[in-house]
Motif scaffolding. Structure first.
Motif, PDB file in Angstrom:
ATOM      1  N   VAL A  93       7.155 -70.196-109.759  1.00  0.00           N
ATOM      2  CA  VAL A  93       8.223 -71.186-109.577  1.00  0.00           C
ATOM      3  C   VAL A  93       8.803 -70.947-108.188  1.00  0.00           C
ATOM      4  N   ALA A  94       8.826 -71.955-107.343  1.00  0.00           N
ATOM      5  CA  ALA A  94       9.382 -71.801-106.005  1.00  0.00           C
ATOM      6  C   ALA A  94      10.899 -71.613-106.088  1.00  0.00           C
ATOM      7  N   PRO A  95      11.493 -70.805-105.198  1.00  0.00           N
ATOM      8  CA  PRO A  95      12.935 -70.554-105.283  1.00  0.00           C
ATOM      9  C   PRO A  95      13.801 -71.805-105.370  1.00  0.00           C
ATOM     10  N   PRO A  96      13.560 -72.868-104.544  1.00  0.00           N
ATOM     11  CA  PRO A  96      14.455 -74.029-104.658  1.00  0.00           C
ATOM     12  C   PRO A  96      14.274 -74.834-105.944  1.00  0.00           C
ATOM     13  N   ASP A  97      13.209 -74.555-106.697  1.00  0.00           N
ATOM     14  CA  ASP A  97      12.910 -75.365-107.886  1.00  0.00           C
ATOM     15  C   ASP A  97      13.624 -74.896-109.151  1.00  0.00           C
ATOM     16  N   TRP A  98      14.267 -73.728-109.099  1.00  0.00           N
ATOM     17  CA  TRP A  98      15.018 -73.294-110.275  1.00  0.00           C
ATOM     18  C   TRP A  98      16.217 -74.214-110.492  1.00  0.00           C
ATOM     19  N   ARG A  99      16.449 -74.560-111.759  1.00  0.00           N
ATOM     20  CA  ARG A  99      17.608 -75.363-112.142  1.00  0.00           C
ATOM     21  C   ARG A  99      18.449 -74.573-113.136  1.00  0.00           C
ATOM     22  N   ASP A 120      17.503 -64.591 -89.616  1.00  0.00           N
ATOM     23  CA  ASP A 120      17.119 -64.627 -91.035  1.00  0.00           C
ATOM     24  C   ASP A 120      17.882 -65.686 -91.829  1.00  0.00           C
ATOM     25  N   TRP A 121      19.042 -66.101 -91.314  1.00  0.00           N
ATOM     26  CA  TRP A 121      19.894 -66.985 -92.109  1.00  0.00           C
ATOM     27  C   TRP A 121      19.251 -68.334 -92.425  1.00  0.00           C
ATOM     28  N   PRO A 122      18.604 -69.007 -91.472  1.00  0.00           N
ATOM     29  CA  PRO A 122      17.950 -70.271 -91.827  1.00  0.00           C
ATOM     30  C   PRO A 122      16.836 -70.085 -92.862  1.00  0.00           C
ATOM     31  N   VAL A 123      16.173 -68.923 -92.819  1.00  0.00           N
ATOM     32  CA  VAL A 123      15.099 -68.652 -93.784  1.00  0.00           C
ATOM     33  C   VAL A 123      15.693 -68.466 -95.178  1.00  0.00           C
ATOM     34  N   LEU A 124      16.765 -67.690 -95.274  1.00  0.00           N
ATOM     35  CA  LEU A 124      17.428 -67.517 -96.571  1.00  0.00           C
ATOM     36  C   LEU A 124      17.957 -68.845 -97.091  1.00  0.00           C
ATOM     37  N   SER A 125      18.556 -69.621 -96.218  1.00  0.00           N
ATOM     38  CA  SER A 125      19.103 -70.907 -96.636  1.00  0.00           C
ATOM     39  C   SER A 125      18.016 -71.815 -97.195  1.00  0.00           C
ATOM     40  N   ALA A 126      16.794 -71.696 -96.673  1.00  0.00           N
ATOM     41  CA  ALA A 126      15.686 -72.527 -97.137  1.00  0.00           C
ATOM     42  C   ALA A 126      15.268 -72.213 -98.571  1.00  0.00           C
ATOM     43  N   LEU A 127      15.721 -71.085 -99.113  1.00  0.00           N
ATOM     44  CA  LEU A 127      15.432 -70.753-100.506  1.00  0.00           C
ATOM     45  C   LEU A 127      16.307 -71.548-101.470  1.00  0.00           C
ATOM     46  N   LEU A 128      17.367 -72.175-100.947  1.00  0.00           N
ATOM     47  CA  LEU A 128      18.286 -72.961-101.767  1.00  0.00           C
ATOM     48  C   LEU A 128      17.874 -74.430-101.748  1.00  0.00           C
ATOM     49  N   PRO A 129      18.100 -75.158-102.838  1.00  0.00           N
ATOM     50  CA  PRO A 129      17.865 -76.604-102.805  1.00  0.00           C
ATOM     51  C   PRO A 129      18.911 -77.285-101.931  1.00  0.00           C
ATOM     52  N   GLU A 130      18.673 -78.539-101.627  1.00  0.00           N
ATOM     53  CA  GLU A 130      19.541 -79.234-100.681  1.00  0.00           C
ATOM     54  C   GLU A 130      20.987 -79.305-101.155  1.00  0.00           C
ATOM     55  N   THR A 164      12.158 -65.905-108.978  1.00  0.00           N
ATOM     56  CA  THR A 164      10.804 -66.298-108.573  1.00  0.00           C
ATOM     57  C   THR A 164       9.838 -65.124-108.672  1.00  0.00           C
ATOM     58  N   ARG A 165      10.252 -63.966-108.209  1.00  0.00           N
ATOM     59  CA  ARG A 165       9.367 -62.803-108.246  1.00  0.00           C
ATOM     60  C   ARG A 165       9.121 -62.343-109.687  1.00  0.00           C
ATOM     61  N   LEU A 166      10.130 -62.388-110.534  1.00  0.00           N
ATOM     62  CA  LEU A 166       9.950 -62.001-111.935  1.00  0.00           C
ATOM     63  C   LEU A 166       9.039 -62.984-112.656  1.00  0.00           C
ATOM     64  N   ALA A 167       9.237 -64.276-112.414  1.00  0.00           N
ATOM     65  CA  ALA A 167       8.391 -65.279-113.059  1.00  0.00           C
ATOM     66  C   ALA A 167       6.949 -65.152-112.593  1.00  0.00           C
ATOM     67  N   GLY A 219      14.707 -56.108-101.550  1.00  0.00           N
ATOM     68  CA  GLY A 219      13.861 -56.059-100.369  1.00  0.00           C
ATOM     69  C   GLY A 219      14.044 -57.332 -99.551  1.00  0.00           C
ATOM     70  N   LEU A 220      14.718 -57.234 -98.423  1.00  0.00           N
ATOM     71  CA  LEU A 220      14.990 -58.429 -97.620  1.00  0.00           C
ATOM     72  C   LEU A 220      13.695 -59.056 -97.115  1.00  0.00           C
ATOM     73  N   ALA A 221      12.748 -58.248 -96.651  1.00  0.00           N
ATOM     74  CA  ALA A 221      11.513 -58.780 -96.104  1.00  0.00           C
ATOM     75  C   ALA A 221      10.749 -59.577 -97.170  1.00  0.00           C
ATOM     76  N   ALA A 222      10.694 -59.034 -98.403  1.00  0.00           N
ATOM     77  CA  ALA A 222      10.011 -59.751 -99.483  1.00  0.00           C
ATOM     78  C   ALA A 222      10.719 -61.040 -99.821  1.00  0.00           C
ATOM     79  N   LEU A 223      12.047 -61.027 -99.758  1.00  0.00           N
ATOM     80  CA  LEU A 223      12.813 -62.242-100.037  1.00  0.00           C
ATOM     81  C   LEU A 223      12.541 -63.307 -98.979  1.00  0.00           C
ATOM     82  N   LEU A 224      12.517 -62.899 -97.728  1.00  0.00           N
ATOM     83  CA  LEU A 224      12.264 -63.861 -96.646  1.00  0.00           C
ATOM     84  C   LEU A 224      10.863 -64.466 -96.741  1.00  0.00           C
ATOM     85  N   ARG A 225       9.905 -63.673 -97.202  1.00  0.00           N
ATOM     86  CA  ARG A 225       8.530 -64.187 -97.312  1.00  0.00           C
ATOM     87  C   ARG A 225       8.426 -65.328 -98.322  1.00  0.00           C
ATOM     88  N   LEU A 226       9.328 -65.380 -99.278  1.00  0.00           N
ATOM     89  CA  LEU A 226       9.274 -66.430-100.288  1.00  0.00           C
ATOM     90  C   LEU A 226       9.544 -67.808 -99.688  1.00  0.00           C
TER      91      LEU A 226
END
Length: 247
Positions: free
Chosen positions: A70-76, A20-30, A60-63, A238-245
């Protein structure tokens, strides 16, 4: 979310599988991924990654629920003078205010609508939170509440004071620039008092203590002009919902 509500979500590191770690990491910007990679210890990388993924995923889910994808990495975020993050909101997105916290084995986020909010989580096995530390940094009225307590009750009170103090100074965006002895909590009933170093209204705050896991405690602070109207929505993320993002 309603204007009176505060949402709190937490995620234990133990719930996350290695895959799951690479998937979670992908939610962050570079840039955040690169910052996480600079940590020397794996546990620090994990705590940072899960906290920031949880924050971005929750926003992202609230928005999306409000009709603004708004995609997770796009939040500033803008960062206050003492490190408090606030989202830079795309047009039309509700006025979310946020705070996040992470400790050994757990991350948590809090979100409110246009209200100051702060959250702190602590690992109960940390060894440096002691009566000696309380004597140095807590208000006299708090130290007085610790006198004569049995060991387990003393530990519970110590961690309650610490997490609540951290939640307040994070909510107002002052960090440790605000003296911890300048305000004092009473735990039962839960309330706050300020000395003359702080110009604030104790009746304009809503506080909560939570036990998200057997090994962690959480303190929450929300500025609210009518604390009795505040509504807490607190639950494990919910981890599964977070990973789906990340898909």
């Amino acid at each position: 979310m309603s204007p009176d509500s505060v949402l709190v979500r937490w995620l234990p590191v133990s719930a996350i599988a290695e895959a799951d770690w690479p998937v979670l990491s992908a939610l962050l910007p570079e840039d955040e991924q690169a910052r996480a990679q600079r940590f020397h210890f794996r546990r620090d990388w994990e705590s940072y990654t899960v906290a920031h993924a949880l924050l971005r995923g929750t926003l992202t889910r609230l928005a999306a629920a409000a009709g603004h994808p708004v995609a997770p990495p796009d939040w500033r975020f803008s960062i206050g003078a003492h490190g408090k993050p606030e989202p830079i909101l795309p047009e039309g997105v509700p006025p979310f205010r946020v705070n996040l916290s992470h400790t050994r084995g757990l991350a948590a986020v809090a979100v409110a609508l246009d209200r100051e909010v702060g959250v702190d989580v602590e690992w109960l096995d940390r060894t440096n939170l002691t009566i000696d530390l309380a004597d140095r940094f807590f208000a006299p009225a708090e130290c007085a509440q610790l006198v004569g307590l049995a060991p387990e009750a003393e530990k519970d009170a110590l961690f309650a004071f610490w997490t609540l103090k951290e939640a307040y100074i994070k909510a107002v965006g002052m960090g440790l620039a605000l003296p911890l002895g300048a305000f004092a909590y009473t735990l039962d009933p839960l309330s706050i008092a300020f000395d003359d170093r702080i110009q604030d209204d104790p009746d304009s705050w809503y506080f909560q203590r939570l036990r998200p896991t057997q090994g962690h405690v959480l303190g929450l602070a929300l500025r609210h002009e009518a604390p009795e109207r505040a509504m807490l929505d607190a639950a494990p993320a919910g981890l599964a919902a977070l990973l789906r993002l990340a898909g």
